[in-house]
Design an enzyme around this catalytic site. Structure first.
Site, PDB file in Angstrom:
ATOM      1  N   HIS A 199       1.881   4.478  -2.910  1.00 62.03           N
ATOM      2  CA  HIS A 199       2.024   5.937  -2.775  1.00 62.03           C
ATOM      3  C   HIS A 199       3.416   6.382  -3.232  1.00 62.03           C
ATOM      4  O   HIS A 199       3.570   7.315  -4.022  1.00 62.03           O
ATOM      5  CB  HIS A 199       1.887   6.360  -1.308  1.00 62.03           C
ATOM      6  CG  HIS A 199       0.504   6.213  -0.751  1.00 62.03           C
ATOM      7  ND1 HIS A 199      -0.597   6.789  -1.331  1.00 62.03           N
ATOM      8  CD2 HIS A 199       0.059   5.570   0.353  1.00 62.03           C
ATOM      9  CE1 HIS A 199      -1.668   6.506  -0.602  1.00 62.03           C
ATOM     10  NE2 HIS A 199      -1.293   5.766   0.424  1.00 62.03           N
ATOM     11  N   HIS A 214       0.842  -1.197   0.000  1.00 56.00           N
ATOM     12  CA  HIS A 214       0.000   0.000   0.000  1.00 56.00           C
ATOM     13  C   HIS A 214       0.885   1.259   0.000  1.00 56.00           C
ATOM     14  O   HIS A 214       0.727   2.153  -0.832  1.00 56.00           O
ATOM     15  CB  HIS A 214      -0.902  -0.032   1.234  1.00 56.00           C
ATOM     16  CG  HIS A 214      -1.736   1.195   1.435  1.00 56.00           C
ATOM     17  ND1 HIS A 214      -3.098   1.196   1.286  1.00 56.00           N
ATOM     18  CD2 HIS A 214      -1.384   2.458   1.765  1.00 56.00           C
ATOM     19  CE1 HIS A 214      -3.548   2.417   1.519  1.00 56.00           C
ATOM     20  NE2 HIS A 214      -2.539   3.199   1.819  1.00 56.00           N
ATOM     21  N   GLU A 215       1.868   1.289   0.925  1.00 56.28           N
ATOM     22  CA  GLU A 215       2.740   2.462   1.026  1.00 56.28           C
ATOM     23  C   GLU A 215       3.635   2.598  -0.199  1.00 56.28           C
ATOM     24  O   GLU A 215       3.889   3.705  -0.663  1.00 56.28           O
ATOM     25  CB  GLU A 215       3.594   2.383   2.302  1.00 56.28           C
ATOM     26  CG  GLU A 215       2.795   2.443   3.589  1.00 56.28           C
ATOM     27  CD  GLU A 215       1.876   3.653   3.671  1.00 56.28           C
ATOM     28  OE1 GLU A 215       2.249   4.732   3.194  1.00 56.28           O
ATOM     29  OE2 GLU A 215       0.766   3.499   4.205  1.00 56.28           O
TER      30      GLU A 215
HETATM   31 ZN   LIG Z   1      -2.364   5.251   2.148  1.00 54.25          ZN
END
Ligand SMILES: [Zn+2]
Length: 380
Positions: free
Chosen positions: A71, A67-68
């Site tokens: 980004h 998830h990170e």
């Molecule tokens: Zn996030």
């Protein structure tokens, strides 16, 4: 979060974990091994449940990281600097020293994380469905759990309030519509504050009415959300000003230096007539070497002061921060402090010392930024 241990550098991005990650891993492994797995796939020895549970918790941590990384990779692809990723109790955070330059970039960076979670969730669920029946039931159950957990993670992060990803998305949309970044930040932060209150409220009801201990989590998450949102609301205008500043505008130029080739005793006599407690140290040919404080010089035993040079006592890189004049101020915020060697950052250009940045310089800049934005932060 300073107390982190390193987890490696996938795709060249520094990843660290706060110790609280171990707590969440232990809780998840226990949840899988003690209740979920024995209920859904009974009749196995305990070590099978524990081995699968621990593996499941590790894969869950990896999907938090995915998830990170979503980004971080989109941010880097769009030309933004990525400092590092930190995993902790309530998930992860990706530190971007700069601010996205436009709403489209802001939107793309924010949406990439939940998208990665959605893909991971779909992938795990699909895998659970498609694997042949010969695969042990505990594996299928763990895959299904990972799938749903990632989907819940994606949906939760899409809730429209800062500092959640959904808040960043809301902010990008309002920014695009109104062309007013500060207003967009305030809308997203207010929404985050309300969201935090609602979540904490639901958690309290769950805890007090239904006696469900899961309510404690919601109260904690809600409290954290509201707290972060109010902090953003209070610092938003100043941060926007700070985000545009380069170190060349913040630093004290042409600082007084300490000659590294001087003995401690000789420099002590010189320092008696000066006004500072910490000095950048330069070598005989003018190159910056490190920084030295009067406190560090005072720790040199009296009989050694005539034979010890300032250069031998000073704190050198990487323990002392060396940076360039074009670096944004936000890149060193929070990295200057009271620890020895971090009371000054050296600003170096073409091998020469052009200035220093002290916590005082930063505090002064912050206060001026708040003074310049006449709008006082409002908290609903
Ligand atoms: Zn996030």
């Amino acid at each position: 979060m300073h107390a982190t241990f390193p987890l490696g550098r996938p795709a060249g991005i520094r990843v660290g974990a706060h110790w609280s990650v171990l707590l969440i891993m232990a809780l998840l492994a226990e949840l899988l091994a003690q209740s979920l797995l024995p209920e859904a796939a009974p009749g196995q020895p305990a070590f099978v449940y524990w081995a699968t549970g621990i593996a499941g918790a590790v894969v869950f941590l990896a999907s938090l990281l995915a998830h990170e990384l979503g980004h971080a990779l989109v941010a880097r692809h769009r030309g933004l600097a990525v400092d590092r990723i930190t995993l902790w109790l309530l998930g992860g955070s990706t530190e971007l020293p700069g601010e996205p330059p436009d709403p489209r970039t802001s939107f793309a960076v924010a949406v990439a994380g939940p998208l990665a979670s959605l893909l991971a969730g779909g992938g795990f669920l699909g895998l659970g469905l498609l694997l042949p029946t010969a695969v042990p039931a505990v594996v299928i159950v763990t895959l299904t759990w990972l799938g749903w957990t990632n989907l819940v993670l994606a949906v939760f992060n899409l809730l429209p309030g800062s500092p959640l990803d959904g808040g960043r998305i809301l902010q990008a949309v309002v920014w695009q519509r109104t062309a007013d970044k500060r207003r967009a930040q305030a809308v997203a932060a207010r929404s985050g504050n309300v969201l935090g209150l609602v979540l904490a409220g639901i958690g309290l009801v769950e805890l007090l009415w239904f006696g469900s201990f899961a309510g404690v989590w919601l109260v904690g998450i809600g409290w954290f959300l509201g707290f972060s949102a109010r902090a953003e609301l209070a610092t938003g205008p100043a941060r926007e000003v700070l985000g545009r500043l380069r170190l060349s505008e913040v630093m004290t130029p042409h600082p007084e230096t300490a000659p590294g080739w001087f003995t401690v005793r000789a420099f002590a006599e010189q320092a008696a007539t000066r006004r500072f407690r910490t000095y950048p140290v330069v070598s005989f040919d003018g190159r910056p070497v490190g920084i030295v404080s009067l406190a560090a010089l005072a720790r040199v035993p009296a009989q050694a002061r005539a034979s010890t040079r300032v250069e031998d006592v000073c704190v050198k890189p990487p323990r002392c921060l060396v940076t360039g004049p074009d670096v944004p101020l936000t890149a060193i915020l929070g990295r200057l402090g009271d620890r020895p060697g971090q009371d000054l950052a050296l600003v170096v250009e073409d091998g020469a010392l052009v200035g220093v940045v002290s916590p005082d310089d930063i505090a002064r800049t912050l206060e001026l930024a708040v003074l310049a934005t006449d709008a006082r932060p409002r908290v609903p």
